[in-house]
Design an enzyme around this catalytic site. Structure first.
Site, PDB file in Angstrom:
ATOM      1  N   LYS A  68       0.849  -1.201   0.000  1.00  0.00           N
ATOM      2  CA  LYS A  68       0.000   0.000   0.000  1.00  0.00           C
ATOM      3  C   LYS A  68       0.879   1.245   0.000  1.00  0.00           C
ATOM      4  O   LYS A  68       0.636   2.179  -0.765  1.00  0.00           O
ATOM      5  CB  LYS A  68      -0.924  -0.008   1.225  1.00  0.00           C
ATOM      6  CG  LYS A  68      -2.098  -0.988   1.065  1.00  0.00           C
ATOM      7  CD  LYS A  68      -2.889  -1.205   2.355  1.00  0.00           C
ATOM      8  CE  LYS A  68      -3.953  -2.289   2.117  1.00  0.00           C
ATOM      9  NZ  LYS A  68      -4.662  -2.706   3.326  1.00  0.00           N
ATOM     10  N   GLN A  95      -5.215  -1.263   9.352  1.00  0.00           N
ATOM     11  CA  GLN A  95      -5.086  -2.610   8.782  1.00  0.00           C
ATOM     12  C   GLN A  95      -5.734  -3.640   9.703  1.00  0.00           C
ATOM     13  O   GLN A  95      -5.511  -3.639  10.918  1.00  0.00           O
ATOM     14  CB  GLN A  95      -3.591  -2.924   8.568  1.00  0.00           C
ATOM     15  CG  GLN A  95      -3.309  -4.239   7.870  1.00  0.00           C
ATOM     16  CD  GLN A  95      -3.761  -4.269   6.420  1.00  0.00           C
ATOM     17  OE1 GLN A  95      -3.840  -3.248   5.748  1.00  0.00           O
ATOM     18  NE2 GLN A  95      -4.071  -5.443   5.922  1.00  0.00           N
ATOM     19  N   ASP A 142     -11.406   2.730   3.507  1.00  0.00           N
ATOM     20  CA  ASP A 142     -11.853   1.339   3.389  1.00  0.00           C
ATOM     21  C   ASP A 142     -13.356   1.279   3.104  1.00  0.00           C
ATOM     22  O   ASP A 142     -13.862   0.258   2.638  1.00  0.00           O
ATOM     23  CB  ASP A 142     -11.599   0.582   4.702  1.00  0.00           C
ATOM     24  CG  ASP A 142     -10.289  -0.190   4.707  1.00  0.00           C
ATOM     25  OD1 ASP A 142      -9.910  -0.700   3.638  1.00  0.00           O
ATOM     26  OD2 ASP A 142      -9.676  -0.292   5.781  1.00  0.00           O
TER      27      ASP A 142
END
Ligand code: GUN
Length: 288
Positions: free
Chosen positions: A51, A95, A118
């Site tokens: 990422k 995460q 997200d």
């Protein structure tokens, strides 16, 4: 035909890079993404490194915050408070999975919904349900729709999509996206009766159950498109570990008109869509 997720993700990143350049020129602001990783899960470590690398490649600012496995929920919530109000932070990603002592749902709810790249916050689920423009939509579902469109064209209206799996991260949001694209959508799961017969009706199959090679060739309507979201690590006949999807690729490839491979299908699209959401978040914050 094999749908090349790596190539399609790379094309999307190239387009985003140009859009980021324009955004910087117009507003003198560089979109930024902060990734928070708690603990030292090896798989999460690889994801986070990818990422960071790709965020920098498209010309955005990447901040990485690594916290120890012993971090308390309240410490994490305090950090999120700071990030939520920091105008230089456009996107926040925590995460998952988090250490067991931390309540994941509480953490997701604590992220500023306008920075929730997200798309997991309830406010963003609601925006997706209502079809609001500018909503931050979960990344893997976005990737699934783009991959289906890469083979069938942008207009998916009237296609019958059968989704296997009903998770908050994939099954439920991907069903809403295909519905928005004017598809007929069937959501199936572990309690669905005659699953094979239902899947057989699909023009597009989205497999997101986490069971290695569950979907067999004779479950598929000839000519259908298969989007395989599964990433399962198995030990093969030679005792080596391998990554396989939720679909039996060798069988399905012979029946489908197009199928995504594992790895190299949906996986690369998820990060590309995360970058897309980060730019979207920066654009949304400008408007406020
Ligand atoms: N862990 C595995 N996939 C994801 C993802 O898409 N988002 C977050 N936050 N954590 C993950």
């Amino acid at each position: 035909m094999i749908i090349d997720g790596k190539q399609i993700a790379s094309n999307l990143r190239a387009s985003l890079k140009a859009q980021v350049t324009d955004f910087k020129k117009q507003h003198n602001i560089t979109p930024s993404l902060t990734v928070v990783l708690v603990g030292n899960d090896p798989a999460s470590d690889v994801y986070v490194r990818n990422k960071v690398k790709q965020t920098l490649e498209v010309g955005m600012i990447s901040n990485e915050i690594r916290l120890s496995q012993q971090t308390s929920e309240s410490e994490l919530l305090t950090l999120l408070d700071e990030l939520n109000t920091d105008d230089s932070v456009h996107g926040i990603l925590v995460q998952l999975p988090l250490p067991k002592a931390i309540d994941e749902q509480r953490v997701i709810s604590a992220i500023n919904p306008d920075k929730d790249v997200d798309g997991f916050h309830a406010q963003n689920s609601g925006r997706l349900l209502n079809g609001e423009p500018g909503a931050l939509v979960p990344c893997t579902p976005q990737g699934c729709v783009i991959l289906a469109q890469s083979h069938l064209g942008d207009d998916l209206s009237g296609k019958h999509v059968v989704i296997i799996g009903r998770s908050n991260i994939v099954g439920k949001p991907v069903s809403l996206l295909f519905l928005q694209a004017h598809c007929t959508v069937t959501i199936t799961h572990s309690r669905t009766a005659n699953l094979k017969d239902v899947v057989k009706q699909a023009d597009i199959v989205v497999a997101a159950v986490g069971i290695p090679k569950m979907v067999k060739g004779d479950w598929l309507k000839p000519g259908c498109v298969v989007i395989d979201v599964g990433i399962n690590r198995i030990t093969n006949e030679e005792g080596k570990t391998a990554l396989v999807g939720d679909v039996d690729f060798i069988e399905a490839e012979k029946v489908a008109s197009a199928i995504t491979p594992v790895p190299g299908g949906v996986g690369p699209m998820t990060i590309a869509c995360l970058l897309k959401n980060t730019l979207q978040a920066a654009q949304n914050q400008l408007a406020h």
